[in-house]
Design a protein around this motif. Structure first.
Motif, PDB file in Angstrom:
ATOM      1  N   GLU A 296     -50.747  86.317  54.845  1.00 44.73           N
ATOM      2  CA  GLU A 296     -50.439  84.962  55.297  1.00 44.73           C
ATOM      3  C   GLU A 296     -49.020  84.543  54.958  1.00 44.73           C
ATOM      4  O   GLU A 296     -48.561  84.749  53.838  1.00 44.73           O
ATOM      5  N   ASP A 297     -48.366  83.931  55.929  1.00 42.63           N
ATOM      6  CA  ASP A 297     -47.108  83.252  55.653  1.00 42.63           C
ATOM      7  C   ASP A 297     -47.434  81.962  54.895  1.00 42.63           C
ATOM      8  O   ASP A 297     -48.502  81.380  55.066  1.00 42.63           O
ATOM      9  N   GLU A 298     -46.481  81.516  54.100  1.00 39.06           N
ATOM     10  CA  GLU A 298     -46.667  80.282  53.314  1.00 39.06           C
ATOM     11  C   GLU A 298     -45.453  79.391  53.525  1.00 39.06           C
ATOM     12  O   GLU A 298     -44.322  79.855  53.432  1.00 39.06           O
ATOM     13  N   MET A 299     -45.679  78.110  53.834  1.00 38.46           N
ATOM     14  CA  MET A 299     -44.567  77.178  54.008  1.00 38.46           C
ATOM     15  C   MET A 299     -44.407  76.270  52.806  1.00 38.46           C
ATOM     16  O   MET A 299     -45.384  75.708  52.314  1.00 38.46           O
TER      17      MET A 299
ATOM     18  N   LEU B  41     -36.391  85.864  45.506  1.00 42.36           N
ATOM     19  CA  LEU B  41     -36.939  86.996  46.252  1.00 42.36           C
ATOM     20  C   LEU B  41     -36.384  88.249  45.593  1.00 42.36           C
ATOM     21  O   LEU B  41     -35.494  88.165  44.747  1.00 42.36           O
TER      22      LEU B  41
ATOM     23  N   LEU C 297     -33.227  81.825  46.921  1.00 40.93           N
ATOM     24  CA  LEU C 297     -33.156  80.690  47.836  1.00 40.93           C
ATOM     25  C   LEU C 297     -33.079  79.393  47.032  1.00 40.93           C
ATOM     26  O   LEU C 297     -33.800  79.235  46.046  1.00 40.93           O
ATOM     27  N   SER C 298     -32.230  78.474  47.462  1.00 38.52           N
ATOM     28  CA  SER C 298     -32.130  77.160  46.809  1.00 38.52           C
ATOM     29  C   SER C 298     -32.548  76.094  47.791  1.00 38.52           C
ATOM     30  O   SER C 298     -31.942  75.959  48.862  1.00 38.52           O
TER      31      SER C 298
ATOM     32  N   ILE D 144     -37.081  73.237  54.185  1.00 40.91           N
ATOM     33  CA  ILE D 144     -38.315  74.019  54.235  1.00 40.91           C
ATOM     34  C   ILE D 144     -37.969  75.504  54.213  1.00 40.91           C
ATOM     35  O   ILE D 144     -36.849  75.913  54.536  1.00 40.91           O
ATOM     36  N   VAL D 145     -38.948  76.288  53.821  1.00 41.51           N
ATOM     37  CA  VAL D 145     -38.812  77.733  53.954  1.00 41.51           C
ATOM     38  C   VAL D 145     -40.200  78.308  54.232  1.00 41.51           C
ATOM     39  O   VAL D 145     -41.205  77.774  53.753  1.00 41.51           O
ATOM     40  N   VAL D 146     -40.228  79.325  55.042  1.00 41.85           N
ATOM     41  CA  VAL D 146     -41.471  80.048  55.282  1.00 41.85           C
ATOM     42  C   VAL D 146     -41.333  81.410  54.608  1.00 41.85           C
ATOM     43  O   VAL D 146     -40.434  82.183  54.941  1.00 41.85           O
TER      44      VAL D 146
ATOM     45  N   PRO E 267     -42.634  84.851  54.490  1.00 45.27           N
ATOM     46  CA  PRO E 267     -43.514  85.670  55.338  1.00 45.27           C
ATOM     47  C   PRO E 267     -44.528  86.461  54.504  1.00 45.27           C
ATOM     48  O   PRO E 267     -44.276  86.773  53.339  1.00 45.27           O
TER      49      PRO E 267
ATOM     50  N   VAL F 187     -44.069  89.257  51.430  1.00 44.97           N
ATOM     51  CA  VAL F 187     -42.784  89.138  50.736  1.00 44.97           C
ATOM     52  C   VAL F 187     -43.003  88.590  49.314  1.00 44.97           C
ATOM     53  O   VAL F 187     -43.522  87.492  49.125  1.00 44.97           O
TER      54      VAL F 187
ATOM     55  N   ILE G 182     -48.137  74.476  53.275  1.00 39.85           N
ATOM     56  CA  ILE G 182     -49.113  74.691  54.331  1.00 39.85           C
ATOM     57  C   ILE G 182     -49.515  76.153  54.287  1.00 39.85           C
ATOM     58  O   ILE G 182     -48.672  77.051  54.383  1.00 39.85           O
TER      59      ILE G 182
ATOM     60  N   PRO H  98     -52.877  79.045  55.191  1.00 39.85           N
ATOM     61  CA  PRO H  98     -54.172  79.295  55.835  1.00 39.85           C
ATOM     62  C   PRO H  98     -55.317  79.050  54.858  1.00 39.85           C
ATOM     63  O   PRO H  98     -55.165  79.237  53.647  1.00 39.85           O
TER      64      PRO H  98
END
Lengths: 124, 124
Positions: free
Chosen positions: B50-53, B65, B70-71, B77-79, B81, B84, B99, B101
């Motif tokens: 699942e991707d996570e937002m 990562l 990432l800042s 927002i960032v998704v 994948p 990852v 958000i 699943p």
């Protein structure tokens, strides 16, 4: 591996000015994350098979339902369940983030056939 | 018909104070919309399927990562994948909307069997 990038909503919103024309900024599993600018009244409609999320970034958004009226301010969200008729109304310009399944088409489910390009909105 | 209600994120955030414990505020098709308060470092983890937002409501969030950092600031927002590896780090308290699943479990996919209650987080 997919590139993972931070998406700055304000920066994305500065890239377009057309109203009622959602732009895709990311995909999330089977959904698209979209940004839209709204002003004025939209038409009554419903999505038969998909819930739709509105998150208000700026401005005040009214969503009329058949039995009530919802008032949203920045920082508010609402999920319009599938099958529920709704009519967004924005007396002044409103910026929203929408999350909708990839199958959601502005033209309705009847256009979702393989020989016809769906109109989800364009990527920015 | 489901009741349709406006959800004020600030009001929901005022209802809890525990960290790293996402609360469900709405469901959207096959996903839950959650709020969480983060402070400190989380563990390296990934979600295989699942991707996570992440949407940052307040505070500054760092997501490490394996190949970059990432800042995120409020309005970003960032998704992440599926698959990852990531490690959220919040030097000061950060409030986020997630958000995910409905199948996403804090305990990992190995716990997703019918005889074991999944730990998605509680509703508020």
């Amino acid at each position: 591996m997919k590139k993972v990038a931070v998406i700055k909503l304000a920066q994305k919103l500065s890239q377009f000015s057309d109203l009622w024309s959602p732009k895709i900024v990311a995909e999330l599993n089977d959904s698209y994350i979209k940004l839209a600018k709204l002003k004025g009244e939209y038409v009554w409609h419903k999505h038969e098979n998909e819930d739709e999320m509105f998150f208000v970034i700026s401005g005040d958004l009214t969503i009329e339902l058949r039995d009530t009226t919802l008032s949203l301010q920045p920082g508010d969200i609402v999920v319009i369940p599938k099958g529920v008729e709704h009519k967004p109304v924005a007396p002044s310009e409103v910026h929203v983030m929408l999350i909708e399944p990839k199958t959601t088409l502005s033209t309705g489910d009847s256009a979702n056939t393989e020989d016809k390009k769906p109109t989800h909105g364009e990527w920015i």
